[in-house]
Design an enzyme around this catalytic site. Structure first.
Site, short mmCIF file in Angstrom:
data_model
loop_
_atom_site.label_atom_id
_atom_site.label_comp_id
_atom_site.label_asym_id
_atom_site.label_seq_id
_atom_site.Cartn_x
_atom_site.Cartn_y
_atom_site.Cartn_z
N GLU A 69 37.55 6.57 -6.64
CA GLU A 69 38.14 5.95 -5.46
C GLU A 69 39.63 6.21 -5.33
O GLU A 69 40.11 6.57 -4.26
CB GLU A 69 37.90 4.43 -5.47
N ASP A 86 33.99 3.95 -9.13
CA ASP A 86 34.80 2.92 -8.48
C ASP A 86 35.31 2.00 -9.59
O ASP A 86 34.54 1.24 -10.17
CB ASP A 86 33.97 2.13 -7.46
N ILE A 88 37.28 -0.68 -9.62
CA ILE A 88 37.06 -2.08 -9.29
C ILE A 88 36.48 -2.14 -7.88
O ILE A 88 37.20 -1.94 -6.90
CB ILE A 88 38.34 -2.93 -9.36
N ASP A 89 35.20 -2.41 -7.79
CA ASP A 89 34.59 -2.63 -6.48
C ASP A 89 34.66 -4.13 -6.21
O ASP A 89 34.04 -4.93 -6.91
CB ASP A 89 33.14 -2.16 -6.46
N THR A 91 38.10 -5.20 -5.06
CA THR A 91 39.52 -5.35 -5.41
C THR A 91 40.16 -6.55 -4.73
O THR A 91 40.98 -7.25 -5.32
CB THR A 91 40.30 -4.07 -5.04
N ASP A 214 31.29 3.29 -3.59
CA ASP A 214 30.79 1.92 -3.50
C ASP A 214 29.29 1.84 -3.78
O ASP A 214 28.79 0.82 -4.27
CB ASP A 214 31.02 1.34 -2.09
#
Length: 272
Positions: A69, A86, A88-89, A91, A214
């Site tokens: 990402e 990703d 931190i999906d 955030t 995602d």
């Protein structure tokens, strides 16, 4: 069938290493927050977590490609082995100290998902899948919901926060589902939402304005749990098409019909 056990193990290790970084930031609440775009946040934790994950993968598979990402450029998955990450999906949840947020790591080959790992950091829920070998939560097999009456279903979604041009129709659909299901929930992490479908917590899921990282891992987890996944036209352009539906066949088709009724053909069209 190709055995991707090593790739799955490395994905799990990478996700665990990433979660350690996230927990360190969570405990001291000392991180900078920046805007990448409207309502699109990035923190020090995102950047450091991504670096740790990518380093771990590259140490073992130096020839593989990576799409992540915070450093992605290309908007298609090559035929070659490619990792989609990703860090931190969720955030925005993380930045506000609100659960839920996840690490998501996937490996695709020949344009198909082969390994998927989603680690929900707060509850330490590890969702995993390897192509053709089922989906698991903390090592135990999981399966999608068997509910076939939409009136008995619980639906997951995500509210658009960057692309708001369809928000009026989105809210119309939201109201329709409130009247015709048990309810609609919005945890704030698409990767986790999709895993909730795989585990049977949600019976279906829909959202638009999503990115490949995602959904790249959780999509395989849903498929291996017996679920269906598509774009808003019922086709397979969901990875980069920014529109996604998921569930068992009955609930997936219910959502597909509902989307068709509430959005114009142009709005339903997946992005190329």
């Amino acid at each position: 069938m190709t055995d991707y056990s090593k790739e799955l193990e490395i994905a799990k290790q990478a996700a665990q290493k990433g979660s350690e970084i996230i927990r360190n930031y969570t405990s001291n609440q000392n991180f900078n927050i920046e805007l990448k775009g409207k309502n699109d946040l990035v923190t020090d934790a995102d950047l450091e977590t991504e670096k740790v994950i990518l380093t771990h993968i590259r140490n073992v598979f130096p020839e593989d490609q990576i799409m992540a990402e915070e450093s992605a450029g290309e908007r298609r998955v090559p035929e070659a082995r490619t990792w989609l990450v990703d860090p931190i999906d969720g955030t925005t949840n993380f930045a506000h100290g609100f659960p839920i947020y996840c690490v998501s790591v996937a490996m695709w080959e020949h344009g198909e998902p082969k390994v998927g790992v989603v680690l929900e950091v707060g509850r330490d829920q590890l969702f995993t899948a390897q192509k053709g070998r089922g989906a698991r939560l903390n090592g135990s097999l999981i399966h999608i919901s068997r509910i076939t009456d939409p009136a008995d279903s619980l639906i997951g979604t995500g509210f658009p926060y960057r692309d708001l041009h369809m928000v009026e129709h989105y809210l119309d659909l939201f109201e329709y589902l409130m009247h015709n299901t048990h309810g609609v929930r919005r945890p704030g992490s698409a990767a986790y939402d999709l895993c909730c479908v795989a585990a049977g917590y949600f019976d279906g899921f829909y959202e638009y304005s999503l990115n490949a990282w995602d959904v790249a891992a959780a999509s395989l987890i849903i498929q291996e749990a017996g679920g269906e996944i598509s774009d808003w036209e019922g086709d397979d352009n969901w990875l980069f098409g920014k529109r996604i539906l998921a569930g068992n066949k009955v609930i997936h088709d219910f959502l597909l019909n509902a989307v068709e009724e509430h959005f114009t053909p142009e709005e339903r069209k997946a992005e190329k």
